[in-house]
Scaffold this active site. Sequence first.
Site, PDB file in Angstrom:
ATOM      1  CB  ALA A  51      38.348  47.482  41.788  1.00  0.00           C
ATOM      2  CB  ALA A  52      40.524  47.828  36.225  1.00  0.00           C
ATOM      3  N   GLY A  53      38.720  45.294  36.821  1.00  0.00           N
ATOM      4  CA  GLY A  53      37.814  44.278  36.163  1.00  0.00           C
ATOM      5  C   GLY A  53      36.325  44.357  37.136  1.00  0.00           C
ATOM      6  CG  ASP A  54      36.032  43.362  40.999  1.00  0.00           C
ATOM      7  OD1 ASP A  54      35.959  42.428  40.261  1.00  0.00           O
ATOM      8  OD2 ASP A  54      36.862  43.600  41.998  1.00  0.00           O
TER       9      ASP A  54
END
Length: 301
Positions: free
Chosen positions: A248-251
């Site tokens: 979830a880095a991108g989220d």
Amino acid sequence: MKKVVVVGSINMDLVTRCKRAPKGGETLFGEEFFQVPGGKGANQAVAIGKLGTEVTMLGKVGKDSFGKDLINSMKESGVDARYIEEGEKSTGIAKIIVEENGQNRILVVAGANSEVDKAYIDRYLDVIKECDIVVAQLEIPVEIVAYALAKAKEFGKMTILNPAPARELDDEIIKNSDLIIPNESELALITGMPTETEEEIKKAGEKLLDMGVSNLIVTLGSKGSLHLNREVCEFHSAYKVKAIDTTAAGDSFIGGLVRELKDNNVGEAIEFATKVSAIAVTRKGAQTSIPTIEEVENFEG
Ligand code: ATP
């Protein structure tokens, strides 16, 4: 205050840790099991909600306990979950087997996410009409993503597309996305070009601009991100932190970006998003790792 609608997936991640994954026909004991709320759509909505921005989730779950748990988790993070419907299929799941050597095996069943259709979007056009920004990913049927983005543009809204999981994009989706946020491998798949070096990433990004994208942010993991449009080509370094789980880095990056975005301040919004995602990678889990606005304000880097 800004209002955001996220149209996308809602999944329960079922994670098993084990020494090694069983082969066909084999039964083994695992070490640990846990379930964590996920789905790119839900994760991004939770990130936006936790950061204190008004956000509504549009999507479907099944008539089962996973669905209820996922809706509760979103509500606890400040997401308006009133319009999430129950489909006929089970709630979307991702079965994730993590081996001792760190290798993952992931099996996703889209379930109710695959039942998000035009009729569902049509029932909530007023919700889209009342918001400022629509955010979408590609974990619900791509033709429905295209439809929702087209409707959002028809109503004059800003649209953001995170093209994950990677797939080719048609002109219609590209035309109706004001800002596209792929990671390096998604950019490679969309453009059919290599994205190993800085130069290659810039070239692939320029191809996406030629395909009709007006504004692009390529996320580059621990290297940061690249903002590209016809006037700007700017790298933003990531913070040097001790990353323990980049799920979830991108989220969380997208959540931070959306929270901070005003007219034409993409660069500043990226700086904020970089902070949010830096905190998220220092913690375990997806939605649980996403910081609150207070935690971002207290972050020293
Ligand atoms: P995921 O699919 O796991 O959500 P992604 O591939 O979409 O991730 P990344 O490019 O890995 O997204 O990361 C998004 C942003 O998070 C990066 O642009 C960066 O700012 C931040 N980030 C990611 N990994 C690290 C790290 N190891 N250290 C610091 N920041 C990081």
